[in-house]
Write an enzyme that holds these catalytic residues in place. Structure first.
Site, PDB file in Angstrom:
ATOM      1  N   ASP A  96      -3.921   5.732   5.916  1.00  0.00           N
ATOM      2  CA  ASP A  96      -4.445   6.993   6.443  1.00  0.00           C
ATOM      3  C   ASP A  96      -5.473   6.649   7.526  1.00  0.00           C
ATOM      4  O   ASP A  96      -5.095   6.300   8.632  1.00  0.00           O
ATOM      5  CB  ASP A  96      -5.037   7.784   5.276  1.00  0.00           C
ATOM      6  CG  ASP A  96      -5.411   9.202   5.639  1.00  0.00           C
ATOM      7  OD1 ASP A  96      -4.837   9.754   6.576  1.00  0.00           O
ATOM      8  OD2 ASP A  96      -6.304   9.770   4.971  1.00  0.00           O
ATOM      9  N   PHE A 116      -1.016  16.238   3.090  1.00  0.00           N
ATOM     10  CA  PHE A 116      -1.373  15.475   1.895  1.00  0.00           C
ATOM     11  C   PHE A 116      -0.154  15.375   0.998  1.00  0.00           C
ATOM     12  O   PHE A 116       0.418  16.367   0.584  1.00  0.00           O
ATOM     13  CB  PHE A 116      -2.534  16.140   1.157  1.00  0.00           C
ATOM     14  CG  PHE A 116      -3.221  15.190   0.230  1.00  0.00           C
ATOM     15  CD1 PHE A 116      -4.204  14.314   0.708  1.00  0.00           C
ATOM     16  CD2 PHE A 116      -2.873  15.126  -1.105  1.00  0.00           C
ATOM     17  CE1 PHE A 116      -4.819  13.407  -0.141  1.00  0.00           C
ATOM     18  CE2 PHE A 116      -3.492  14.224  -1.962  1.00  0.00           C
ATOM     19  CZ  PHE A 116      -4.465  13.371  -1.478  1.00  0.00           C
ATOM     20  N   GLU A 142       0.853  -1.198   0.000  1.00  0.00           N
ATOM     21  CA  GLU A 142       0.000   0.000   0.000  1.00  0.00           C
ATOM     22  C   GLU A 142       0.886   1.245   0.000  1.00  0.00           C
ATOM     23  O   GLU A 142       1.970   1.238   0.588  1.00  0.00           O
ATOM     24  CB  GLU A 142      -0.916  -0.062   1.240  1.00  0.00           C
ATOM     25  CG  GLU A 142      -1.743   1.173   1.514  1.00  0.00           C
ATOM     26  CD  GLU A 142      -2.792   1.474   0.467  1.00  0.00           C
ATOM     27  OE1 GLU A 142      -2.436   1.517  -0.728  1.00  0.00           O
ATOM     28  OE2 GLU A 142      -3.952   1.703   0.838  1.00  0.00           O
ATOM     29  N   ASP A 143       0.424   2.292  -0.630  1.00  0.00           N
ATOM     30  CA  ASP A 143       1.196   3.536  -0.628  1.00  0.00           C
ATOM     31  C   ASP A 143       1.101   4.234   0.728  1.00  0.00           C
ATOM     32  O   ASP A 143       2.107   4.534   1.354  1.00  0.00           O
ATOM     33  CB  ASP A 143       0.773   4.478  -1.777  1.00  0.00           C
ATOM     34  CG  ASP A 143      -0.723   4.753  -1.825  1.00  0.00           C
ATOM     35  OD1 ASP A 143      -1.488   4.160  -1.031  1.00  0.00           O
ATOM     36  OD2 ASP A 143      -1.141   5.572  -2.663  1.00  0.00           O
ATOM     37  N   ARG A 171       1.830  11.793 -10.122  1.00  0.00           N
ATOM     38  CA  ARG A 171       2.340  10.437  -9.876  1.00  0.00           C
ATOM     39  C   ARG A 171       3.764  10.259 -10.408  1.00  0.00           C
ATOM     40  O   ARG A 171       4.513   9.414  -9.948  1.00  0.00           O
ATOM     41  CB  ARG A 171       1.441   9.391 -10.546  1.00  0.00           C
ATOM     42  CG  ARG A 171       0.060   9.284  -9.971  1.00  0.00           C
ATOM     43  CD  ARG A 171      -0.610   8.013 -10.487  1.00  0.00           C
ATOM     44  NE  ARG A 171      -2.058   8.039 -10.329  1.00  0.00           N
ATOM     45  CZ  ARG A 171      -2.709   7.650  -9.234  1.00  0.00           C
ATOM     46  NH1 ARG A 171      -2.030   7.235  -8.190  1.00  0.00           N
ATOM     47  NH2 ARG A 171      -4.018   7.684  -9.180  1.00  0.00           N
TER      48      ARG A 171
HETATM   49  P1  IMP Z   1      -7.667   5.284   4.094  1.00  0.00           P
HETATM   50  O1  IMP Z   1      -8.786   4.372   3.767  1.00  0.00           O
HETATM   51  O2  IMP Z   1      -8.113   6.557   4.732  1.00  0.00           O
HETATM   52  O3  IMP Z   1      -6.560   4.644   4.897  1.00  0.00           O
HETATM   53  O4  IMP Z   1      -7.116   5.762   2.706  1.00  0.00           O
HETATM   54  C1  IMP Z   1      -5.930   5.341   2.205  1.00  0.00           C
HETATM   55  C2  IMP Z   1      -5.819   5.745   0.779  1.00  0.00           C
HETATM   56  O5  IMP Z   1      -6.141   7.124   0.612  1.00  0.00           O
HETATM   57  C3  IMP Z   1      -4.394   5.591   0.307  1.00  0.00           C
HETATM   58  O6  IMP Z   1      -4.201   4.334  -0.262  1.00  0.00           O
HETATM   59  C4  IMP Z   1      -4.269   6.684  -0.705  1.00  0.00           C
HETATM   60  O7  IMP Z   1      -4.705   6.213  -1.951  1.00  0.00           O
HETATM   61  C5  IMP Z   1      -5.223   7.744  -0.234  1.00  0.00           C
HETATM   62  N1  IMP Z   1      -4.483   8.770   0.506  1.00  0.00           N
HETATM   63  C6  IMP Z   1      -4.428   8.954   1.838  1.00  0.00           C
HETATM   64  N2  IMP Z   1      -3.623   9.966   2.165  1.00  0.00           N
HETATM   65  C7  IMP Z   1      -3.135  10.427   0.996  1.00  0.00           C
HETATM   66  C8  IMP Z   1      -2.212  11.478   0.666  1.00  0.00           C
HETATM   67  O8  IMP Z   1      -1.641  12.191   1.508  1.00  0.00           O
HETATM   68  N3  IMP Z   1      -1.953  11.635  -0.663  1.00  0.00           N
HETATM   69  C9  IMP Z   1      -2.536  10.880  -1.628  1.00  0.00           C
HETATM   70  N4  IMP Z   1      -3.383   9.889  -1.365  1.00  0.00           N
HETATM   71  C10 IMP Z   1      -3.692   9.673  -0.064  1.00  0.00           C
HETATM   72 MG    MG Z   2      -4.380   3.964  -2.408  1.00  0.00          MG
END
Ligand code: IMP
Ligand code: MG
Length: 171
Positions: A98, A147, A94-95, A160
Site C-alpha cells: 500500500d 480496501f 506480502e499480501d 480472512r
Molecule cells: P503499507 O505499510 O501502507 O504498505 O501497509 C501494508 C499493509 O497494510 C498490508 O500488508 C496490509 O496488511 C495492510 N493493508 C493495506 N491495504 C489493505 C487493504 O486494502 N485491506 C487489508 N489490509 C490492507
Molecule cells: Mg500485512
C-alpha cells in the site's frame, strides 16, 4: 458491503504465474520464503505448493501502528524470523503493498542480515498509494484505491476465511 474483485480461479491463475516466474528466476536454488503475518498466510501456503525448488518457510509479524484502513508509518516487529538467512535467497511474501512503509522497514531489516538475494512477492499492489519508493519483484494484481478483504486479508481481523478477494464498498 462486499463486492467480489478477484475470484478464487483468478487468484489461482495469478499464484501459478508467480510460481512459474520464481521457478524460472531461481533455477533449482534453495529459497527461503518469509511470510508476513497475518495477511499472507494463505497466499504463502498456495504459492509454495506450486514451487518445486528446495525451499524453507519462515514467518515475520510486522504491524503498522494503529487500526483502521491507513498505515501510519510506524512499524513494530511482533515476531521475528527464526531461520538464518545469511547468504540465502530470500523472498518476502506480502499480501498488499500500500504505502510501502511496512515493507520498506521489513526489507531494510532483513537486508542487514546479508542474504544472497532479497526479493518481494506481493499478491496485490496499490501502486497509486505509494509513499516510499519500493516495488514488488513479483506482483499478482495491481489495483487502484479501495480496501480489500478475503483470501487471508482482513478488515479488523474479519473476513480472512473468504476464498475470493472482495472490495469493501459503502459502509
Ligand atoms: P503499507 O505499510 O501502507 O504498505 O501497509 C501494508 C499493509 O497494510 C498490508 O500488508 C496490509 O496488511 C495492510 N493493508 C493495506 N491495504 C489493505 C487493504 O486494502 N485491506 C487489508 N489490509 C490492507
Ligand atoms: Mg500485512
Amino acid at each position: 458491503m462486499l463486492k467480489k474483485l478477484f475470484s478464487r480461479e483468478e487468484i489461482d491463475r495469478a499464484v501459478k504465474r508467480l510460481a512459474t516466474e520464481i521457478e524460472n528466476d531461481y533455477d533449482n536454488e534453495q529459497i527461503i520464503f518469509i511470510c508476513l503475518l497475518k495477511g499472507s498466510f494463505m497466499f504463502t501456503a498456495d504459492l509454495i505448493r506450486k514451487i518445486r525448488n528446495p525451499l524453507r518457510v519462515d514467518f515475520l509479524r510486522a504491524s503498522s501502528y494503529g487500526c483502521g484502513t491507513n498505515s501510519k508509518g510506524e512499524v513494530t516487529i511482533g515476531k521475528d524470523i527464526e531461520e538464518g538467512i545469511e547468504s540465502e535467497n530470500v523472498i518476502i511474501v506480502e499480501d498488499i503493498i500500500d504505502s510501502g512503509l511496512t515493507l520498506t522497514r521489513v526489507r531494510n531489516m532483513l537486508q542487514e542480515k546479508n542474504p544472497k538475494s532479497l526479493r518481494i512477492c506481493a499478491l496485490l499492489d496499490k501502486r497509486a498509494r505509494r509513499k516510499v519508493d519500493i516495488e514488488g519483484d513479483y506482483v499478482g494484481f495491481t489495483l487502484e484505491d479501495g480496501f480489500v478483504v478475503g483470501y487471508g486479508i482482513d478488515y479488523a481481523e474479519e473476513y480472512r476465511n473468504l476464498p475470493d478477494i472482495f472490495v469493501i464498498v459503502g459502509e
